[in-house]
Design a protein around this motif. Structure first.
Motif, PDB file in Angstrom:
ATOM      1  N   ASN A   4      28.961  -5.746  57.939  1.00 18.05           N
ATOM      2  CA  ASN A   4      28.169  -4.697  58.551  1.00 18.05           C
ATOM      3  C   ASN A   4      29.043  -3.980  59.567  1.00 18.05           C
ATOM      4  O   ASN A   4      29.211  -4.443  60.679  1.00 18.05           O
ATOM      5  CB  ASN A   4      26.934  -5.310  59.213  1.00 18.05           C
ATOM      6  N   THR A 121      23.951  -3.270  49.082  1.00 15.72           N
ATOM      7  CA  THR A 121      23.952  -4.177  50.230  1.00 15.72           C
ATOM      8  C   THR A 121      22.654  -3.949  50.984  1.00 15.72           C
ATOM      9  O   THR A 121      22.012  -2.904  50.859  1.00 15.72           O
ATOM     10  CB  THR A 121      25.141  -3.944  51.179  1.00 15.72           C
ATOM     11  N   TYR A 122      22.277  -4.901  51.764  1.00 15.12           N
ATOM     12  CA  TYR A 122      21.035  -4.837  52.515  1.00 15.12           C
ATOM     13  C   TYR A 122      21.331  -5.161  53.969  1.00 15.12           C
ATOM     14  O   TYR A 122      21.414  -6.324  54.350  1.00 15.12           O
ATOM     15  CB  TYR A 122      20.000  -5.801  51.915  1.00 15.12           C
ATOM     16  N   ASN A 123      21.571  -4.088  54.744  1.00 17.44           N
ATOM     17  CA  ASN A 123      21.937  -4.244  56.160  1.00 17.44           C
ATOM     18  C   ASN A 123      23.130  -5.173  56.321  1.00 17.44           C
ATOM     19  O   ASN A 123      23.151  -6.046  57.186  1.00 17.44           O
ATOM     20  CB  ASN A 123      20.746  -4.749  56.976  1.00 17.44           C
ATOM     21  N   GLY A 124      24.117  -4.982  55.466  1.00 18.33           N
ATOM     22  CA  GLY A 124      25.329  -5.778  55.548  1.00 18.33           C
ATOM     23  C   GLY A 124      25.247  -7.121  54.846  1.00 18.33           C
ATOM     24  O   GLY A 124      26.200  -7.893  54.871  1.00 18.33           O
ATOM     25  N   ARG A 125      24.139  -7.413  54.233  1.00 17.98           N
ATOM     26  CA  ARG A 125      23.966  -8.686  53.519  1.00 17.98           C
ATOM     27  C   ARG A 125      24.034  -8.447  52.009  1.00 17.98           C
ATOM     28  O   ARG A 125      23.621  -7.404  51.528  1.00 17.98           O
ATOM     29  CB  ARG A 125      22.640  -9.316  53.897  1.00 17.98           C
TER      30      ARG A 125
END
Length: 152
Positions: A4, A121-125
């Protein structure tokens, strides 16, 4: 891959029309050719010609890896693989977690081919089918497996 980053700001504008179209066949061909031969001077006209004329790609391998929760990146990966196959590549598609499994797909090295990664990606995840891959990237085995692999 899923870090992120800090200090990056975006200005977004709402779309007033339909969603963005998927990448065009020409765009995917440009990416594939650029990865295999970064110094190539193919013109857009030659890339846009019939895919069956891409004889230099015949027999090269492509591995399309994807990470997705909702399936969109899996769909894009399928489209990319179909286009690459028409261009002459021999290819496979697999989730990113397949690289961290006990029987990962064989990755082409150097001039053997290219690995294409399509992920969200999902908020850096990482997405659900790339969580094991994300953890695997920090291992010594990842370094040896990925050495000499060309990515797009």
């Amino acid at each position: 891959l899923f870090l992120n980053p800090q200090g990056i700001y975006l200005r977004l504008t709402s779309r007033r029309s339909s969603p963005a179209p998927p990448p065009s066949r020409r765009d995917l061909q440009l990416v594939s050719l650029a990865c295999l031969d970064p110094g190539a001077s193919e013109s857009r006209a030659s890339i846009e010609s019939d895919a069956s004329e891409s004889g230099g790609l015949r027999g090269k391998r492509v591995v399309v890896l994807y990470g997705s929760n909702m399936g969109t990146c899996g769909d894009f990966a399928e489209q990319a693989l179909e286009i690459d196959t028409r261009m002459g590549f021999e290819g496979v598609k697999a989730p990113l977690d397949a690289l961290a499994s006990s029987s990962p797909p064989a990755l082409p090295k150097g001039d053997e081919g290219v690995v294409v990664i399509i992920t969200s990606t999902y908020n850096g995840r990482p997405p659900d089918n790339a969580k094991a891959f994300d953890a695997w990237l920090s291992t010594p085995s990842a370094e040896s497996v990925l050495q000499g692999v060309r990515f797009a």
